[in-house]
Scaffold this motif. Structure first.
Motif, mmCIF file in Angstrom:
data_model
loop_
_atom_site.group_PDB
_atom_site.id
_atom_site.type_symbol
_atom_site.label_atom_id
_atom_site.label_comp_id
_atom_site.label_asym_id
_atom_site.label_seq_id
_atom_site.Cartn_x
_atom_site.Cartn_y
_atom_site.Cartn_z
ATOM 1 N N PRO A 518 0.878 -1.175 -0.040
ATOM 2 C CA PRO A 518 0.057 0.140 0.070
ATOM 3 C C PRO A 518 0.776 1.137 -0.086
ATOM 4 N N GLY A 519 2.159 1.137 0.422
ATOM 5 C CA GLY A 519 2.846 2.477 0.485
ATOM 6 C C GLY A 519 4.194 2.172 -0.130
ATOM 7 N N VAL A 520 5.212 2.935 0.185
ATOM 8 C CA VAL A 520 6.601 2.603 -0.300
ATOM 9 C C VAL A 520 7.458 1.629 0.500
ATOM 10 N N ALA A 521 7.452 0.526 -0.066
ATOM 11 C CA ALA A 521 8.258 -0.579 0.424
ATOM 12 C C ALA A 521 9.842 -0.185 0.690
ATOM 13 N N VAL A 531 10.101 -12.697 4.168
ATOM 14 C CA VAL A 531 10.703 -11.825 3.789
ATOM 15 C C VAL A 531 9.733 -10.529 4.470
ATOM 16 N N TRP A 532 10.340 -9.875 5.498
ATOM 17 C CA TRP A 532 9.661 -8.650 6.192
ATOM 18 C C TRP A 532 10.078 -7.220 5.427
ATOM 19 N N VAL A 533 8.828 -6.755 5.126
ATOM 20 C CA VAL A 533 8.917 -5.332 4.676
ATOM 21 C C VAL A 533 8.751 -4.008 5.629
ATOM 22 N N GLY A 534 9.700 -3.434 5.442
ATOM 23 C CA GLY A 534 9.111 -1.954 6.337
ATOM 24 C C GLY A 534 8.641 -1.026 5.321
ATOM 25 N N ASP A 535 7.510 -0.681 5.610
ATOM 26 C CA ASP A 535 6.653 0.186 4.654
ATOM 27 C C ASP A 535 6.764 1.642 5.157
ATOM 28 N N LEU A 540 4.098 -2.597 8.341
ATOM 29 C CA LEU A 540 4.974 -3.718 8.526
ATOM 30 C C LEU A 540 4.152 -4.872 7.720
ATOM 31 N N HIS A 541 5.124 -5.598 6.879
ATOM 32 C CA HIS A 541 4.361 -6.407 6.128
ATOM 33 C C HIS A 541 5.277 -7.835 6.177
ATOM 34 N N LEU A 542 4.458 -9.133 6.248
ATOM 35 C CA LEU A 542 5.325 -10.339 6.176
ATOM 36 C C LEU A 542 4.622 -11.172 5.072
ATOM 37 N N ALA A 560 1.582 3.415 12.669
ATOM 38 C CA ALA A 560 1.303 4.699 12.979
ATOM 39 C C ALA A 560 2.479 5.564 12.115
ATOM 40 N N SER A 561 3.543 5.097 12.386
ATOM 41 C CA SER A 561 4.810 6.018 11.904
ATOM 42 C C SER A 561 5.461 5.074 10.754
ATOM 43 N N SER A 562 6.397 5.861 9.853
ATOM 44 C CA SER A 562 7.123 4.937 8.739
ATOM 45 C C SER A 562 8.095 3.834 9.536
ATOM 46 N N VAL A 563 8.042 2.898 8.807
ATOM 47 C CA VAL A 563 9.113 1.971 9.254
ATOM 48 C C VAL A 563 10.398 1.857 8.601
ATOM 49 N N TYR A 564 11.539 2.163 9.318
ATOM 50 C CA TYR A 564 12.615 2.461 8.712
ATOM 51 C C TYR A 564 13.550 1.258 8.453
ATOM 52 N N GLY A 565 13.398 0.508 9.699
ATOM 53 C CA GLY A 565 14.417 -0.770 9.556
ATOM 54 C C GLY A 565 13.479 -1.834 10.348
ATOM 55 N N VAL A 566 13.900 -3.011 10.157
ATOM 56 C CA VAL A 566 13.346 -4.403 10.557
ATOM 57 C C VAL A 566 14.523 -5.501 10.687
#
Length: 895
Positions: A518-521, A531-535, A540-542, A560-566
C-alpha cells in the motif's frame, strides 16, 4: 534500614530529598523509607574517576537537529512527568559545567524565537526522558493508587525481611571489602584518592544530558551525614556529603565512621531540580553497607529517573537487570559532536561485538561492546571514519561498503583487529547517476539499489564497469536482500519484487514475481523464506517466498509511523518506526494480521535495529544507539497505544483555557478504554481531571479533546496522563506545550517561494478552497528525503482525485543538490528562496516562518494540514501517515 521504626525518621528528614521533584507521594514507599543520614561521615576529596569506555556525554546537536523549543523538551514515554519537561531549557552546557547561573539557561518565553546556539542544549535534554524509560521498563513501575494517579501506595516492606536483607547486604559488602584489602596487604586506593578514604561510591546509570550535579549522602538511623538546616519539612534538597558536576559514572572518595550506612545518590540539573536518584539495595530491598576500620568498602549505586509511578521507591523492588517484558531498554548512548556535525545514524550492522553504523554526516561510525551484556556502559571505542554522506551499509569479508544519495560508495578495508585500515570514496558516475540506497553482496558482486535507475552491479573489487538493471516501470528501488544464490528480494515504491540474478545481462527480463504494497516498500529483512517489509507509509508486512514465483502475504499491521528498519527471527520481529521501536509477532495461523505486542519509545528517532546476540538488540537512532533486552515469548495480547509526541496549544493567559487535541492509535489486539485524563500544569500544582471513557479500538485512531485552566504564571510545559482499561504497565503520559509557533486554528501565513525552475508559487492561492498539505523537508536531510518519498505515494490518491492540494518546501537545498533530482513527486517542491542564506545552519522556514518546537532528532519533516478555510488543522513534526490521513479525512468531510 528496612526496619519499620525507621519510617518516622524517613518522613521528617528524608522528605526534603523527595520534595525536590515535588514527588511527595511517589517517593514515600520503599525508596523514601531509606533512613536519613547519620553523623560522622565526610568527603575525602573531590577526585573523580570516569570509565574510559564511557561516551555517554551531553553533546550539542548540529544545526539540523537543534531544537527551537521555546522552552520545551518533549517527553513521550508512559512514565515521564511534566516536571522533567518544565526544566528542559535550563540544562547546563554540553561540557557538563555547572558554574553558569540558572538564569543563563532559563527557558525562553514561548513566543520569543531564539537562535540555534541558545537552544542547542534543548535537543540534548531528552536524556532524562530516556532515563525515565529505563525506569519504566526495567523496573516495571506500576501505579498502585487508582484514586490518586501519580502517587504510589506507601507499602512499607516487612521489617523483619528488610532487616534481614540489610544485614546480609552489609555483611557481604563489608566482608568483600575486607577480603580485598587483606589480599592486597591492606587498603589499596586509586591514585589521587585521599589517604583517609575508606568508602568509595560510584554512581552509575543513564541520565542523559545531566549538566548539573551528582550528590551522595549517607544515612544512619534517621540522621543526616551533613548538618541539618531549616525545618525538616521544608521542600529543599538535603545537605550533601559530597557533590560533583558532570555526567555518570561519577565516583566519590569518602571517609565514614565505621558502621552500617545506607548510601543515597541523587542527581540535580543545572537549576537544582531533582531528576534522578538511587540507593544501595540487596535482595530487592534497600540495604546499608558495612564500613569497617582498616578496610576500603566499594559500592556501586544504580541511578535512574524518578518520574515514573513509584519513582525511586521502586528501584529496589525490581532489579534493573530483571527482564520480563518483550522490550526492555538497557541503556542509551549519545555521541559527541564531530567535525561534520554529528553521526546521524541511519543503518546498523553488527560484526562480532562491534556495531558499525552508517552515519549520514560522518561515514562509518563504530562502537565495541563488552562480553558481559549487563555492563552499564555498553559502547566503547567510539570512532568516526569517512565523511559525508553514508546511508546504507553491507559487509563482504573484510570490506564494508556504504551507499550515498550523493552517488558514491564509501569502501572501508578492515584490518585484522576489525578497525579500518584503508578507506576510499568511489564515485558511481554512470548514466546520469541518481544516488544509491540498500545493497547486497552475492557471488563476488555488489548489487546496489539505485532508485529510479534500478539496480547497479559492480564487482566487489570495484574494478569492472557498472552493469545497470533497469527497474520495473514506475518503480523507485529502495532496498535488496539475497533470497538464495540466484535471487534477490527487492523493495520499491510499488512493492516487493523478485530479481533473477542469472538473467542479468541476458536478453531475458530479470524481474520475476511482484507483490504490491500500500505504500513505499522501503527496507527489507530476509529470514529463510520469509521476507519482512518495512513500509515507509506506516506498515509492516510479512511475505512467504517458499515459491519464488508466488509471494504470499502472511500478514500486515499499521504502526502509525514510517518503518525505517526491521529485524526478525522466527515469528518475532522488531521494527524501527521513528518515535517507537515496535515488537511484532507473525500470526499463529498461516495468514492474518501481525500481532503488535509492545512498543518502546525511541528517545532519538529509531531508524534501524540489529541483534547483538539472541537476547539483545541495538537500535540505531538519529542521534544515539540504544541497547534493549528482548524476551520474544513475553507479553500478551493487549492494547498497545501510540501517541503523537506532544500536544501543542496557543499560549494562554492566566485563568484562561489551554485547548488541544490528543490523538491515540491502538496498534494492539485488544480494545482500550481511556477512562480518565489528567492534565498537570506544573509539578506539585495538582492535576485537573476529565473523565471519559474514550474507546480506542484495535487498529483505530481516536481523538481526545484536552482542556486545562492555566493557573500558574510562566509555566508553558505541562503533562497529560491517560489512564486506560485494561491497564497498561504504567499510565501513558504526553507533554502539553504552549507555543507561539503555528498551531491548529491559526491561519496559514502568506507564503510565496520559487521552484527549481525559478517559477514563483503563491502557496495560499494554490491551496485556496481545498484541503491542503504543506510538507517542509529538505532532500538532503536523510529523514526528510524519506518523508517526501512517502508523501508522493501516500497522498497521491487524494491529489489525483482533485480533493487535496500538496506543496513541499525545501528549506536548505538549491536545485543543484544531488538528492533533488532523485525523486519524482506529484506535487511541487519549492525553495525558500534560492537567493538567501538558507542552508544547513539556518533557514527562514524552520527558524522564523513555519517551525515547530522540535525537542530532539531530525527537525524535518514538519507537516501542516490546512482546511478549506485557510486555517491550520494540524501542525506536527514527523511524517505520521495514520495521523495525517485521519486529519485529512476530517477536513474533507467539512463543508
Amino acid at each position: 534500614m528496612g526496619a519499620a521504626g525507621h519510617t518516622t525518621h524517613t518522613w521528617n528528614g528524608y522528605l526534603r530529598f523527595c520534595a525536590v521533584a515535588g514527588l511527595f507521594a511517589a517517593l514515600l514507599a520503599v525508596g523514601c523509607s531509606a533512613t536519613t543520614p547519620g553523623s560522622g561521615a565526610k568527603s575525602a576529596g573531590d577526585a573523580q574517576t570516569a570509565s574510559d569506555a564511557s561516551i555517554a556525554v551531553d553533546a550539542q546537536s548540529p544545526a539540523e537537529e537543534i531544537a527551537r523549543t521555546g522552552g520545551t523538551a518533549v517527553q513521550a514515554d508512559a512514565d515521564r512527568a511534566a516536571s522533567d519537561v518544565a526544566q528542559a531549557d535550563a540544562a547546563a552546557p554540553s561540557d557538563g559545567s555547572a558554574d553558569q547561573s540558572a538564569a543563563d539557561h532559563a527557558a525562553p518565553a514561548a513566543d520569543a524565537p531564539q537562535d540555534d546556539a541558545a537552544n542547542g542544549a534543548a535537543a540534548d535534554l531528552s536524556a532524562t526522558d530516556a532515563a525515565a524509560e529505563v525506569v519504566s521498563q526495567d523496573a516495571q513501575f506500576a501505579d498502585t493508587s487508582a484514586d490518586a494517579p501519580g502517587a504510589v501506595g506507601a507499602g512499607t516492606p516487612d521489617s523483619a525481611a528488610a532487616d534481614s536483607a540489610g544485614d546480609a547486604a552489609a555483611d557481604t559488602a563489608g566482608g568483600s571489602a575486607d577480603a580485598a584489602a587483606a589480599d592486597a596487604g591492606g587498603p589499596v586506593l586509586p591514585p589521587g584518592a585521599p589517604s583517609d578514604t575508606n568508602l568509595i561510591v560510584t554512581a552509575v546509570g543513564v541520565v542523559e544530558g545531566l549538566g548539573g550535579t551528582v550528590s551522595v549522602m549517607l544515612d544512619d538511623n534517621g540522621q543526616y551525614s551533613g548538618p541539618q538546616t531549616g525545618n525538616p519539612s521544608e521542600q529543599t534538597a538535603p545537605t550533601a556529603l559530597a557533590s560533583k558536576s558532570g555526567n555518570l559514572p561519577v565516583t566519590f572518595y569518602l571517609h565514614a565512621e565505621p558502621g552500617a550506612w545506607q548510601v543515597l545518590v541523587w542527581v540535580q540539573n543545572a537549576t537544582g531540580y531533582l531528576v534522578a536518584g538511587g540507593m544501595t539495595c540487596a535482595d530487592g530491598a534497600p540495604a546499608p553497607v558495612l564500613v569497617k576500620a582498616g578496610a576500603v568498602t566499594q559500592v556501586s549505586v544504580d541511578v535512574a529517573a524518578v518520574f515514573g509511578p513509584g519513582g525511586v521507591s521502586k528501584l529496589c523492588g525490581t532489579s534493573a537487570k530483571t527482564y520480563d517484558a518483550p522490550l526492555t531498554q538497557v541503556d542509551v548512548v549519545f555521541t559527541p559532536p564531530t567535525k561534520d556535525g554529528a553521526a546521524h545514524f541511519m543503518q546498523g550492522l553488527v560484526d562480532g561485538t562491534r556495531l558499525w553504523v552508517a552515519g549520514s554526516q560522518d561515514g562509518y561510525v563504530s562502537f565495541d561492546f563488552p562480553s558481559d551484556p549487563t555492563k552499564s556502559q555498553p559502547m566503547a571505542n567510539w570512532s568516526v571514519i569517512g565523511g559525508q554522506m553514508c546511508n546504507r551499509m553491507v559487509k563482504n569479508y573484510d570490506t564494508l561498503y556504504c551507499s550515498s544519495r550523493n552517488g558514491y560508495l564509501h569502501v572501508a578495508k578492515l584490518s585484522p583487529n576489525g578497525s579500518v585500515g584503508a578507506l576510499d570514496k568511489v564515485w558511481l558516475s554512470y548514466n546520469g547517476n541518481l544516488g544509491s540506497e540498500g545493497m547486497a553482496v552475492v557471488d563476488g558482486h555488489v548489487y546496489i539499489a539505485a532508485h529510479r535507475k534500478g539496480i547497479w552491479r559492480v564487482d566487489t573489487s570495484l574494478g569492472s564497469k557498472i552493469v545497470e538493471v533497469a527497474p520495473p516501470a514506475g518503480a523507485d528501488i529502495w532496498d535488496l536482500r539475497p533470497l538464495d544464490a540466484t535471487h534477490l528480494a527487492v523493495s520499491s515504491s510499488l512493492g516487493l519484487h523478485v530479481l533473477n540474478l542469472s538473467a542479468v545481462g541476458t536478453p531475458a527480463s530479470p524481474w520475476g514475481a511482484f507483490a504490491p504494497t500500500p505504500g513505499v516498500a522501503g527496507h527489507l529483512h530476509v529470514d529463510g523464506t520469509r521476507v519482512w517489509v518495512g513500509d515507509l507509509s506506516g506498515f509492516l508486512h510479512l511475505y512467504e517466498l517458499a515459491a519464488l514465483d508466488q509471494p504470499q502475504l502472511v500478514g500486515s499491521t499499521a504502526v502509525a509511523s514510517s518503518v525505517y528498519g526491521v529485524w526478525a527471527q522466527g515469528d518475532h520481529a522488531y521494527a524501527a518506526a521513528g518515535h517507537y521501536l515496535v515488537a511484532v509477532d507473525a500470526p499463529a495461523a498461516a495468514s492474518g494480521p501481525l500481532l503488535v505486542r509492545a512498543a518502546s519509545h525511541s528517545p532519538k528517532f529509531a531508524l534501524d535495529v540489529d541483534p547483538l546476540n539472541s537476547t539483545t538488540l541495538l537500535a540505531s537512532e538519529f542521534q544515539a544507539v540504544r541497547r534493549l533486552h528482548i524476551a520474544p515469548d513475553k507479553g500478551q495480547d493487549g492494547p498497545v497505544l501510540l501517541t503523537q509526541q506532544a500536544v501543542y496549544a496557543a499560549p494562554a493567559a492566566l485563568n484562561s483555557k489551554i485547548l488541544g487535541s490528543l490523538r491515540v492509535y491502538n496498534a494492539g489486539q485488544v480494545a482500550a478504554s481511556v477512562v480518565k485524563v489528567e492534565v498537570e500544569e506544573a509539578p506539585g500544582s495538582g492535576a485537573q481531571l476529565k473523565t471519559g471513557p474514550w474507546l480506542v479500538p484495535p487498529g483505530k485512531l481516536t481523538t481526545i479533546p484536552i482542556a486545562m485552566t492555566k493557573v500558574k504564571k510562566g509555566v508553558v510545559d505541562h503533562k497529560i496522563t491517560l489512564y486506560v482499561d485494561p491497564p497498561l504497565a504504567a499510565p501513558l503520559t504526553v507533554p502539553l506545550v504552549e507555543t507561539s509557533w503555528l498551531h491548529a486554528g491559526d491561519p496559514l501565513p502568506q507564503l510565496s517561494y520559487n521552484d527549481v525552475q525559478g517559477k514563483e508559487w503563491n502557496i495560499n492561492a494554490t491551496l485556496a478552497g481545498k484541503v491542503g498539505v504543506v510538507v517542509i523537508a529538505a532532500h538532503s536531510c536523510p529523514v526528510g528525503f524519506m518523508a517526501l518519498a512517502t508523501a508522493a505515494r501516500h497522498l497521491k490518491p487524494w491529489i489525483d482525485s482533485g480533493q487535496l492540494a500538496v506543496v513541499g518546501i525545501n528549506p536548505w537545498d538549491t536545485g543543484a543538490a544531488p538528492e533533488v533530482s532523485i525523486l519524482e513527486l506529484p506535487f511541487p517542491v519549492l525553495h525558500s528562496p534560492l537567493t538567501t542564506k538558507d542552508g544547513h545552519d539556518w533557514s527562514d522556514v524552520l527558524d522564523v516562518t513555519l517551525g515547530q518546537p522540535i525537542p530532539y532528532g531530525p527537525p524535518m519533516p514538519i507537516v501542516y494540514v490546512v482546511g478549506k478555510n485557510g486555517k491550520i488543522a494540524m501542525a506536527q513534526w514527523g511524517y505520521a501517515p495514520l495521523l495525517l490521513a485521519k486529519v485529512i479525512e476530517e477536513e474533507l468531510a467539512k463543508p
